[in-house]
Design a protein around this motif. Structure first.
Motif, PDB file in Angstrom:
ATOM      1  N   PHE A 179      41.449  -3.025   7.989  1.00  0.00           N
ATOM      2  CA  PHE A 179      42.758  -3.415   7.380  1.00  0.00           C
ATOM      3  C   PHE A 179      42.641  -4.988   6.897  1.00  0.00           C
ATOM      4  CE2 PHE A 179      44.341   0.415   9.077  1.00  0.00           C
ATOM      5  CZ  PHE A 179      45.435   0.730   8.565  1.00  0.00           C
TER       6      PHE A 179
ATOM      7  N   ARG B  53      49.424   1.452   9.385  1.00  0.00           N
ATOM      8  CA  ARG B  53      50.379   1.664   7.870  1.00  0.00           C
ATOM      9  C   ARG B  53      51.838   1.518   8.104  1.00  0.00           C
ATOM     10  NH1 ARG B  53      53.157   5.385   6.006  1.00  0.00           N
ATOM     11  NH2 ARG B  53      53.278   5.691   3.652  1.00  0.00           N
TER      12      ARG B  53
ATOM     13  N   LEU C  30      52.861  -2.201   8.580  1.00  0.00           N
ATOM     14  CA  LEU C  30      52.872  -2.884   7.596  1.00  0.00           C
ATOM     15  C   LEU C  30      53.954  -2.290   6.648  1.00  0.00           C
ATOM     16  CD1 LEU C  30      49.016  -2.684   6.846  1.00  0.00           C
ATOM     17  CD2 LEU C  30      50.303  -4.715   7.236  1.00  0.00           C
TER      18      LEU C  30
ATOM     19  N   ARG D  34      55.287  -4.628   3.661  1.00  0.00           N
ATOM     20  CA  ARG D  34      54.189  -4.718   2.831  1.00  0.00           C
ATOM     21  C   ARG D  34      53.548  -3.345   2.482  1.00  0.00           C
ATOM     22  NH1 ARG D  34      49.691  -7.991   5.958  1.00  0.00           N
ATOM     23  NH2 ARG D  34      48.607  -7.856   3.723  1.00  0.00           N
TER      24      ARG D  34
ATOM     25  N   CYS E  58      51.045  -0.300   1.926  1.00  0.00           N
ATOM     26  CA  CYS E  58      49.864   0.186   2.407  1.00  0.00           C
ATOM     27  C   CYS E  58      49.496   1.670   1.948  1.00  0.00           C
ATOM     28  CB  CYS E  58      49.747  -0.020   3.716  1.00  0.00           C
ATOM     29  SG  CYS E  58      48.479   0.598   4.670  1.00  0.00           S
TER      30      CYS E  58
ATOM     31  N   VAL F  30      41.859   2.603   2.527  1.00  0.00           N
ATOM     32  CA  VAL F  30      43.012   1.898   2.644  1.00  0.00           C
ATOM     33  C   VAL F  30      43.216   0.887   1.745  1.00  0.00           C
ATOM     34  CG1 VAL F  30      44.114   0.500   4.456  1.00  0.00           C
ATOM     35  CG2 VAL F  30      42.766   2.354   5.152  1.00  0.00           C
ATOM     36  N   GLU F  31      44.430   0.642   1.119  1.00  0.00           N
ATOM     37  CA  GLU F  31      44.815  -0.425   0.192  1.00  0.00           C
ATOM     38  C   GLU F  31      46.025  -0.791   0.771  1.00  0.00           C
ATOM     39  OE1 GLU F  31      45.267   0.966  -3.680  1.00  0.00           O
ATOM     40  OE2 GLU F  31      43.060   1.682  -3.917  1.00  0.00           O
ATOM     41  N   VAL F  32      46.026  -2.422   1.099  1.00  0.00           N
ATOM     42  CA  VAL F  32      46.697  -3.169   1.649  1.00  0.00           C
ATOM     43  C   VAL F  32      47.397  -4.265   0.481  1.00  0.00           C
ATOM     44  CG1 VAL F  32      47.988  -4.587   3.536  1.00  0.00           C
ATOM     45  CG2 VAL F  32      45.953  -2.889   3.788  1.00  0.00           C
TER      46      VAL F  32
ATOM     47  N   LYS G 249      45.281  -8.721  -1.750  1.00  0.00           N
ATOM     48  CA  LYS G 249      45.129  -7.521  -1.729  1.00  0.00           C
ATOM     49  C   LYS G 249      43.925  -6.824  -1.378  1.00  0.00           C
ATOM     50  CE  LYS G 249      45.872  -3.356  -4.392  1.00  0.00           C
ATOM     51  NZ  LYS G 249      46.002  -2.597  -5.786  1.00  0.00           N
TER      52      LYS G 249
END
Length: 328
Positions: free
Chosen positions: A74, A119, A122, A127, A129, A219-221, A229
């Motif tokens: 993450f 997830r 967040l 945010r 996710c 995983v994209e945060v 990002k």
């Protein structure tokens, strides 16, 4: 010294009922606190918290393998956890990749739960996710999509492996990706994919995996509060077991499968050994790592080297009949 990015954890399972029935002797002694395992009088030292014994050790295995990598995932770091060992050494049990009602624990289910929990946390903080799941197998150097519906008799079709644009590693053309937001959704997908995995009976294992299975999460945060990002990948790999023809008595297709399994495991071992050598060397950059020698290592290349973190779980048997394979 730079932070270690390649870690090995040895897991020695207990003797199984069918082994004790055949008078197989336990020749292994485990020292979990000292990180040592003794096999037929030979002691191997792997360092603190790197050796785990048999019995119910799922929580300990997770804490020492995947858990430290999830936090880094993450933060934008790629990671790989893979189980390595001979047929019947407990890889699927340790990883928890049977995905049936009787096998509901292990490294992978715990990793899935933590990914989904992070997830949700967040998102609750405002945010964004995104978690995307894919699942494939490498069978005789071919990559097959385990989440794609297929003809039951023909099985999954082979997909092409290509170089990703802008030096982004490799990509699998046509591989299914599913966005997931709950543990139940991931479990349903993995059970579906596991049913399509290539398995067959051998003299060493009634349900021997004949392919390497790779469960992957992207995983994209979203950025926020001064954060950038991030986009990262985690590969959870249940490798097919190494095997000796003399013991499996394999012929025809089973024999060819065993040859390809042993070959790809040998190539993977070469890659891991080279990464460890570079890690302990002052010249960490510029050294050649033979990722392209097999389909498996090519697929994992962007999550093994560089800033990625790798944990290899070496699964071994305690029995006297398996001493040579265990020592190897």
């Amino acid at each position: 010294m730079a932070e270690t990015t390649v870690k090995v954890v040895v897991r020695c399972r207990p003797l199984l009922p069918h082994e004790t029935d055949k008078d197989v002797k336990n020749v292994s002694t485990i020292d979990e606190d000292g990180g040592r395992i003794t096999i037929s009088g030979r002691t191997h030292d792997y360092g603190n918290e790197s050796v785990v014994g048999g019995g119910d050790r799922h929580a300990i295995m997770y804490d020492r393998t995947a858990k430290p990598l999830i936090a880094q995932l993450f933060d934008g770091y790629n990671a790989t956890v893979l189980a390595y060992g001979q047929t019947g050494s407990g890889k699927t049990h340790t990883m928890g990749t049977a995905f049936d009602e009787a096998e509901v624990d292990g490294v992978v289910p715990r990793a899935v739960a933590e990914i989904i929990e992070r997830r949700q946390k967040l998102i609750s903080e405002g945010r964004g996710c995104l978690v995307v799941c894919s699942m494939c197998e490498v069978y005789q150097e071919e990559v097959r999509d385990l989440l794609m519906e297929c003809d039951e008799e023909e099985g999954p079709k082979a997909l092409a492996v290509r170089e990703a644009p802008n030096g982004g590693g490799v990509t699998i053309a046509g591989l299914s990706e599913r966005e997931v937001s709950s543990i139940e959704a991931v479990v349903a997908l993995t059970r579906e994919g596991t049913r399509r995995r290539m398995t067959a009976a051998t003299n060493m294992n009634e349900h021997s995996s004949r392919s390497h299975m790779i469960l992957s999460f992207r995983v994209e945060v979203a950025g926020g509060e001064g954060r950038s990002k991030t986009s990262s990948k985690l590969h959870l790999v249940d490798l097919a077991g190494s095997e000796r023809v003399k013991r499996t008595q394999a012929e025809g297709t089973r024999l060819q499968e065993g040859i390809e399994i042993n070959k790809s495991l040998f190539m993977l071992g070469n890659v891991i050994q080279r990464l460890v050598e570079l890690q302990s060397s002052e010249k960490r950059k510029g050294g050649h790592v033979p990722y392209r020698d097999s389909t498996l290592t090519r697929l994992l290349s962007d999550s093994l080297g560089g800033t990625a973190h790798t944990c290899m779980v070496a699964c071994v048997s305690p029995g006297d009949v398996d001493v040579s394979e265990t020592l190897n």
